[in-house]
Design a protein around this motif. Structure first.
Motif, mmCIF file in Angstrom:
data_model
loop_
_atom_site.group_PDB
_atom_site.id
_atom_site.type_symbol
_atom_site.label_atom_id
_atom_site.label_comp_id
_atom_site.label_asym_id
_atom_site.label_seq_id
_atom_site.Cartn_x
_atom_site.Cartn_y
_atom_site.Cartn_z
ATOM 1 N N MET A 294 0.838 -1.205 0.000
ATOM 2 C CA MET A 294 0.000 0.000 0.000
ATOM 3 C C MET A 294 0.874 1.257 0.000
ATOM 4 O O MET A 294 0.509 2.268 -0.603
ATOM 5 C CB MET A 294 -0.952 0.000 1.208
ATOM 6 C CG MET A 294 -2.034 -1.061 1.152
ATOM 7 S SD MET A 294 -2.920 -1.100 -0.411
ATOM 8 C CE MET A 294 -3.793 0.450 -0.347
ATOM 9 N N GLY A 295 2.045 1.160 0.652
ATOM 10 C CA GLY A 295 2.992 2.281 0.655
ATOM 11 C C GLY A 295 3.450 2.582 -0.768
ATOM 12 O O GLY A 295 3.612 3.748 -1.154
ATOM 13 N N ASP A 302 -5.857 9.507 -6.229
ATOM 14 C CA ASP A 302 -6.858 8.666 -5.546
ATOM 15 C C ASP A 302 -7.508 7.632 -6.461
ATOM 16 O O ASP A 302 -7.632 6.467 -6.115
ATOM 17 C CB ASP A 302 -7.969 9.541 -4.961
ATOM 18 C CG ASP A 302 -7.494 10.212 -3.687
ATOM 19 O OD1 ASP A 302 -6.345 9.902 -3.270
ATOM 20 O OD2 ASP A 302 -8.247 11.026 -3.131
ATOM 21 N N SER A 303 -7.946 8.094 -7.650
ATOM 22 C CA SER A 303 -8.715 7.187 -8.519
ATOM 23 C C SER A 303 -7.845 6.000 -8.953
ATOM 24 O O SER A 303 -8.320 4.865 -9.028
ATOM 25 C CB SER A 303 -9.264 7.928 -9.736
ATOM 26 O OG SER A 303 -8.192 8.505 -10.444
ATOM 27 N N PHE A 304 -6.561 6.265 -9.222
ATOM 28 C CA PHE A 304 -5.654 5.177 -9.608
ATOM 29 C C PHE A 304 -5.383 4.268 -8.412
ATOM 30 O O PHE A 304 -5.340 3.052 -8.535
ATOM 31 C CB PHE A 304 -4.325 5.738 -10.134
ATOM 32 C CG PHE A 304 -4.372 6.104 -11.583
ATOM 33 C CD1 PHE A 304 -5.187 7.146 -12.015
ATOM 34 C CD2 PHE A 304 -3.626 5.408 -12.525
ATOM 35 C CE1 PHE A 304 -5.249 7.488 -13.359
ATOM 36 C CE2 PHE A 304 -3.687 5.735 -13.872
ATOM 37 C CZ PHE A 304 -4.497 6.784 -14.290
ATOM 38 N N CYS A 309 -5.714 -0.773 -5.877
ATOM 39 C CA CYS A 309 -5.973 -1.465 -4.604
ATOM 40 C C CYS A 309 -6.984 -2.597 -4.858
ATOM 41 O O CYS A 309 -6.807 -3.730 -4.396
ATOM 42 C CB CYS A 309 -6.496 -0.447 -3.606
ATOM 43 S SG CYS A 309 -6.874 -1.172 -2.053
ATOM 44 N N GLN A 310 -8.021 -2.287 -5.649
ATOM 45 C CA GLN A 310 -9.006 -3.334 -6.013
ATOM 46 C C GLN A 310 -8.326 -4.452 -6.788
ATOM 47 O O GLN A 310 -8.650 -5.625 -6.626
ATOM 48 C CB GLN A 310 -10.146 -2.732 -6.868
ATOM 49 C CG GLN A 310 -11.206 -1.984 -6.075
ATOM 50 C CD GLN A 310 -11.796 -2.827 -4.942
ATOM 51 O OE1 GLN A 310 -11.966 -4.027 -5.055
ATOM 52 N NE2 GLN A 310 -12.064 -2.174 -3.827
ATOM 53 N N ARG A 311 -7.362 -4.079 -7.663
ATOM 54 C CA ARG A 311 -6.661 -5.129 -8.422
ATOM 55 C C ARG A 311 -5.877 -6.058 -7.490
ATOM 56 O O ARG A 311 -5.823 -7.270 -7.690
ATOM 57 C CB ARG A 311 -5.694 -4.504 -9.442
ATOM 58 C CG ARG A 311 -6.384 -4.214 -10.758
ATOM 59 C CD ARG A 311 -5.438 -4.339 -11.938
ATOM 60 N NE ARG A 311 -4.894 -5.693 -12.097
ATOM 61 C CZ ARG A 311 -3.871 -6.009 -12.865
ATOM 62 N NH1 ARG A 311 -3.255 -5.069 -13.549
ATOM 63 N NH2 ARG A 311 -3.446 -7.238 -12.958
ATOM 64 N N LEU A 312 -5.263 -5.452 -6.464
ATOM 65 C CA LEU A 312 -4.531 -6.287 -5.496
ATOM 66 C C LEU A 312 -5.484 -7.257 -4.797
ATOM 67 O O LEU A 312 -5.182 -8.434 -4.601
ATOM 68 C CB LEU A 312 -3.827 -5.423 -4.438
ATOM 69 C CG LEU A 312 -2.673 -4.541 -4.898
ATOM 70 C CD1 LEU A 312 -2.095 -3.781 -3.708
ATOM 71 C CD2 LEU A 312 -1.576 -5.372 -5.541
#
Ligand SMILES: O=C(O)CCC(=O)C(=O)O
Length: 325
Positions: A294-295, A302-304, A309-312
């Motif tokens: 996440m770091g 934000d949008s990216f 994050c959803q892809r992870l």
């Protein structure tokens, strides 16, 4: 208006409530063959727990058997112990004094405003694991703890004494648990491991402190959480499988002993864990890696960041189901 809302809330919550299954006088073989594999909580009734059931009913007996042994306890002005606002502090009291204050809260005005909770720990809580047999030798011959697991899988046995009304926050432990209720009644609300996302966790604890009238503006998913409930009477044993969340309210002065059992290979337990609630070392490392990952996304817009994050998350879920090499 407010009472309508409360009634609605109760209806929503009640629609997800199941009763904990009850079993009468079950043997070790039945437990191992028919109950343990279900990975569901079970209320075991009618087991032979020894003379403690009668003897410990007398606070004077319990107090005098152990005497003034110093014990570290939680003290709070509110029965609902809240680890978020930390509405409790730690204090050391002689055991006999603790029993008298819990069993007779009206004896002095200043005690009336306080609730107490003993979760026994070893002599050195950082190093020693609670062991009812060695820590409370004068009580051992009173109690037969159920032996439903192989002896070498026993991790700890924990004496618990609580004031009437004391409510312990929702948490999970990493070991299987047999909670033996000896004095007083207790309400236990349990949530399955699959409710994790609805419980707003901080570590091993849920931040939803008020589970009956939760703040759904802050915790909108909480009302989705499936829950199981039971009321324990003296002599009941509750099997709480590892990773099942539980929230416990002592309905009166309460004395219990629970034992934690290791269900997995030793390599999955943190050797520094004295409470039975530390995640497996492999999981602790994986969580650190998530923090690192996440770091790495931190500087993205934000949008990216949300998209990746959803892809992870999708990737982790796919790995779970082996859809990704
Ligand atoms: O019965 C209690 O006081 C709490 C039980 C509990 O949280 C546990 O055994 O993990």
């Amino acid at each position: 208006m407010y009472s309508d809302l409360c009634a609605l809330l109760e209806m929503i919550i009640m629609s997800h409530v199941s009763e904990v299954a009850e079993f009468q006088s079950c043997s070790c073989d039945t437990f191992q063959a028919a109950i343990y594999p279900l990975n569901q909580p079970a209320l075991l009734k009618g087991l032979d727990l020894g003379p403690a059931l009668k003897l410990w009913r007398s606070p004077d007996y319990l107090a005098s058997r152990v005497g003034p042994k110093p014990v570290k306890i939680h003290v709070s002005q509110s029965p609902k112990m809240d680890f978020v606002s930390k509405n409790f502090l730690y204090r050391t009291l002689p055991f006999d004094e603790l029993v008298h204050r819990c069993s007779d809260p009206g004896q002095k005005k200043e005690y009336f405003d306080e609730v107490y909770y003993l979760r026994a720990v070893g002599d050195n809580p950082r190093k020693d694991i609670a062991n009812f047999t060695t820590d409370y030798p004068s009580l051992v011959s009173d109690l037969i703890l159920p032996q439903f697991f192989p002896e070498d899988k026993l991790f700890s046995s924990v004496l618990r004494v609580a004031s009437p009304g004391l409510q312990l926050w929702t948490h999970y432990d990493v070991m299987d648990n047999l909670l033996v209720q000896i004095v007083g009644r207790k309400r236990v609300v349990l949530f399955p491991p699959s409710a994790l996302e609805d419980l707003y966790l901080k570590g091993d604890k849920s931040t939803v402190v008020d589970i009956d009238t939760p703040d759904l503006e802050h915790f909108p998913r909480f009302s989705n959480a499936e829950r199981f409930e039971c009321e324990m009477s003296p002599g009941d044993v509750l099997f709480i499988p590892a990773l099942w969340f539980h929230n416990v309210t002592s309905l009166g002065y309460s004395v219990a002993v629970n034992s934690f059992w290791r269900g997995l290979d030793d390599k999955f337990y943190d050797s520094k864990d004295t409470y039975g609630n530390k995640d497996p070392p492999q999981v602790q490392r994986a969580l650190q890696m998530v923090d690192k990952a996440m770091g790495l996304l931190a500087d993205l817009p934000d949008s990216f960041r949300e998209f990746y994050c959803q892809r992870l998350i999708t990737r982790a879920k796919d790995k779970m189901t082996n859809n990704v090499d």
